[in-house]
Design an enzyme around this catalytic site. Structure first.
Site, mmCIF file in Angstrom:
data_model
loop_
_atom_site.group_PDB
_atom_site.id
_atom_site.type_symbol
_atom_site.label_atom_id
_atom_site.label_comp_id
_atom_site.label_asym_id
_atom_site.label_seq_id
_atom_site.Cartn_x
_atom_site.Cartn_y
_atom_site.Cartn_z
ATOM 1 N N ARG A 1 0.869 -1.062 0.047
ATOM 2 C CA ARG A 1 0.207 0.053 -0.077
ATOM 3 C C ARG A 1 0.800 1.352 0.017
ATOM 4 O O ARG A 1 0.894 2.085 -0.885
ATOM 5 C CB ARG A 1 -1.075 0.128 1.071
ATOM 6 C CG ARG A 1 -2.048 -1.141 0.945
ATOM 7 C CD ARG A 1 -3.259 -1.079 2.029
ATOM 8 N NE ARG A 1 -4.151 -2.230 1.788
ATOM 9 C CZ ARG A 1 -4.652 -2.777 2.573
ATOM 10 N NH1 ARG A 1 -4.367 -2.773 3.882
ATOM 11 N NH2 ARG A 1 -5.428 -4.045 2.229
ATOM 12 N N HIS B 1 -0.213 -9.618 5.463
ATOM 13 C CA HIS B 1 0.765 -8.961 4.196
ATOM 14 C C HIS B 1 2.197 -9.415 4.506
ATOM 15 O O HIS B 1 2.735 -9.890 3.192
ATOM 16 C CB HIS B 1 0.681 -7.446 4.074
ATOM 17 C CG HIS B 1 -0.546 -7.020 3.801
ATOM 18 N ND1 HIS B 1 -0.759 -6.683 2.333
ATOM 19 C CD2 HIS B 1 -1.753 -7.010 4.481
ATOM 20 C CE1 HIS B 1 -2.269 -6.176 2.447
ATOM 21 N NE2 HIS B 1 -2.813 -6.406 3.518
#
Length: 322
Positions: free
Chosen positions: A65, A95
């Site tokens: 991100r 993640h």
């Protein structure tokens, strides 16, 4: 001009059987500037001797991100040498686990099975999520394939954002290493020290006698830190066992990636007065002994937050001090 004195609530943090402050830092998601500003604010509001000897738990999700995954990992890797009197715990987020799975930094399944055995349960999602099919995919954990895949829909309706490459928004992590999303060259481009860091991330952390402010004053409790939380309705000891073992036979590790199933403290831990602290959920939620510290959610407009115990003071990267 000298910085202002710390707020009174932070001046007596040594009221603990553990003689140091405990700081839990929420999801960073590749935002180096936010991490630096949060760290500076923690240094500013916590007395110097307390900060230098603090116990710090990072709650996971260091990558994706935001634009600076590579720099974030460098910062975290350098902390033990820069702050040798602190102790640092680095939890794996969902993640981070997926990133590690792609670059070969997770342990093999303990029963001798193959990573490809993790695919079957979720194969109905393969086409939509565009699972990675490049070099090395034949024996890659499901989450590594999802992480480096190319999702076929552009808009994430839940977050109100466009996907960045994959369902994990991993495109920015590839870019931080100078590569396009989905490139198998990432396996070589990620430095060995970054792979070692990813490999050493723990799935769960436990501490005893952690002080926390309650309506009755400071109480001392066991603390469990896990990225998402522990599943309700499932045996807690069994969960702790496989999380400690980092059991990579599991296709989707619910305590790292679940939502509603891991939001609350399991009943058996409620009875024993156990603190459960997590990130992951894109929310800041402090309710009794359940602490969810992820105000950022990986969104550029949101702050990265930390909680300081025993006071339960919230510190953000956006805090200003006049």
């Amino acid at each position: 001009m000298l910085p202002p004195p710390p707020p009174p609530i932070l001046q007596n943090m040594m009221m603990s059987k553990n003689s140091s402050v405990l700081i839990c830092i929420g999801d960073i998601h590749g935002y180096m500037t936010k991490l630096q500003n949060l760290w500076s604010n923690l240094e500013r509001v916590i007395p110097a001797s307390d900060f230098e000897n603090a116990r710090i738990i990072f709650l996971g999700d260091y990558c994706d991100r935001g634009p600076d995954t590579r720099k974030v990992l460098d910062f975290l890797i350098d902390l033990p040498s820069k702050y040798p009197n602190q102790s640092h715990v680095f939890l794996a987020g969902n993640h981070d686990f997926a990133f590690a799975a792609f670059v070969g930094a997770i342990p093999p399944p303990p029963d001798g099975s193959e990573f490809r055995d993790t695919w079957a349960e979720f194969e109905a999602s393969e086409e939509r999520e565009g699972w990675y099919k490049g070099y090395g995919y034949q024996n890659m954990h499901l989450q590594g394939r999802r992480w480096a895949g190319k999702i076929t829909v552009r808009f994430n309706a839940v977050k109100g954002t466009e996907y960045q490459g994959s369902i994990y928004d991993a495109g920015t992590t590839f870019q931080s290493y100078g590569l396009p999303h989905g490139s198998p060259e990432l396996m070589k481009a990620v430095p060995d020290e970054h792979k070692k860091f990813l490999s050493n991330l723990v799935w769960i952390h436990e501490e005893d006698n952690v002080g926390i402010d309650t309506e009755k004053g400071v109480e001392f409790c066991k603390l469990i830190a896990v990225h998402g939380g522990l599943e309700r309705g499932k045996d807690v000891e069994e969960q702790i066992k496989y999380l400690k073992a980092k059991d990579t036979r599991i296709p989707k590790v619910e305590p790292l990636s679940g939502r509603k199933s891991v939001w609350e403290i399991p009943e058996e831990l409620r009875k024993t007065g156990t603190i459960v602290v997590s990130g992951h959920h894109g929310k800041l939620h402090v309710d009794g002994l359940r602490l969810i510290i992820d105000q950022g959610g990986g969104l550029p407009q949101n702050p990265v937050a930390a909680i300081v115990l025993p006071s339960k003071t919230i510190v953000r990267d956006t805090d200003t001090h006049n």
